[in-house]
Design a protein around this motif. Sequence first.
Motif, mmCIF file in Angstrom:
data_model
loop_
_atom_site.group_PDB
_atom_site.id
_atom_site.type_symbol
_atom_site.label_atom_id
_atom_site.label_comp_id
_atom_site.label_asym_id
_atom_site.label_seq_id
_atom_site.Cartn_x
_atom_site.Cartn_y
_atom_site.Cartn_z
ATOM 1 N N LEU A 139 0.825 -1.208 0.000
ATOM 2 C CA LEU A 139 0.000 0.000 0.000
ATOM 3 C C LEU A 139 0.859 1.257 0.000
ATOM 4 C CD1 LEU A 139 -2.789 -1.075 2.508
ATOM 5 C CD2 LEU A 139 -3.081 -0.631 0.060
ATOM 6 N N HIS B 249 -4.854 1.059 -5.642
ATOM 7 C CA HIS B 249 -4.921 0.005 -4.630
ATOM 8 C C HIS B 249 -6.342 -0.133 -4.117
ATOM 9 C CE1 HIS B 249 -4.984 3.163 -1.491
ATOM 10 N NE2 HIS B 249 -3.995 3.732 -2.160
ATOM 11 N N THR C 276 -2.748 -4.182 -5.065
ATOM 12 C CA THR C 276 -2.151 -2.946 -5.563
ATOM 13 C C THR C 276 -1.824 -3.127 -7.038
ATOM 14 O OG1 THR C 276 0.134 -3.568 -5.023
ATOM 15 C CG2 THR C 276 -1.134 -2.411 -3.317
ATOM 16 N N ALA D 218 2.215 1.687 -3.610
ATOM 17 C CA ALA D 218 1.197 2.089 -4.579
ATOM 18 C C ALA D 218 0.767 3.537 -4.366
ATOM 19 C CB ALA D 218 -0.010 1.159 -4.486
#
Length: 263
Positions: free
Chosen positions: A49, A70, A79, A52
């Motif tokens: 996360l 994501h 993602t 991304a």
Amino acid sequence: MDPLLAAALAALDVTDEPHPLTTHHTDAWRAGRWKIKTTTEPAAAALLLHEAEAVRLLHARGLHPADGRHGRVGDGVWTAVEFLPGVDLWRWCALGRVPDPPPDFAPRLTTIAHRAFAGLDDLHAAGWRHGDLQPWNILIDPGDQPVFVDHEYTHHQGLLPPAGPYRGGMDHATTPGVARQLLHTPPEVHIRLTPADERHALAAALRWAWTGTTPATTRDVGPGVTLDDLLEDIATGRHHVPLADARPWPAPELEALIAHATT
């Protein structure tokens, strides 16, 4: 189909059949123009996360050519980062790690180096730190434009704090100052990268890819060599080989760029 992958394809409006990135990948695919990764493991999810969102913000601010997305499904995360054409710096330099490279190799590599330093300066001016500059995290596109990729350790005030303290990127691209901090601070202490640290790391990556030898020490972690030994090598320079002895051929302008960033 993996429900996380299915959710990603639906969110991205991708109808192409997904294919594993490599034969070894079970949770990473290429579909359309996207590289998609999934996980249900919390630590891995935090890194995915973070990367991304870093790519999404960099793209939105005109600092990265690829976009990032994501999403979540239950406890799982997917993602997606847009695929970019090119090869990493290590592979790009393979033709130059010989005594008699192609005639255009030296000027092209020097141009790439100038462009990479200029791109890094742009990131720093906007408050970003990449956090893991190494030959495999610098993509060279078909027009010889370098692109910094793999943003798991990227820092910026617009990003959520990383899941854990930043403790450096790849060992051999570590700068002497960061190596000293790693040796003399406990694991919970966040290492703060300066622009000079990152310029040093970029120069080390260029040297590493060009010469084919590790930039700061001849040793690797393994039997008889601990990570602390390696960091002490980097911090003190006790096993450093001068670039003039490691280079496959002279390149005064490139050598000057590397020397300026590492001294």
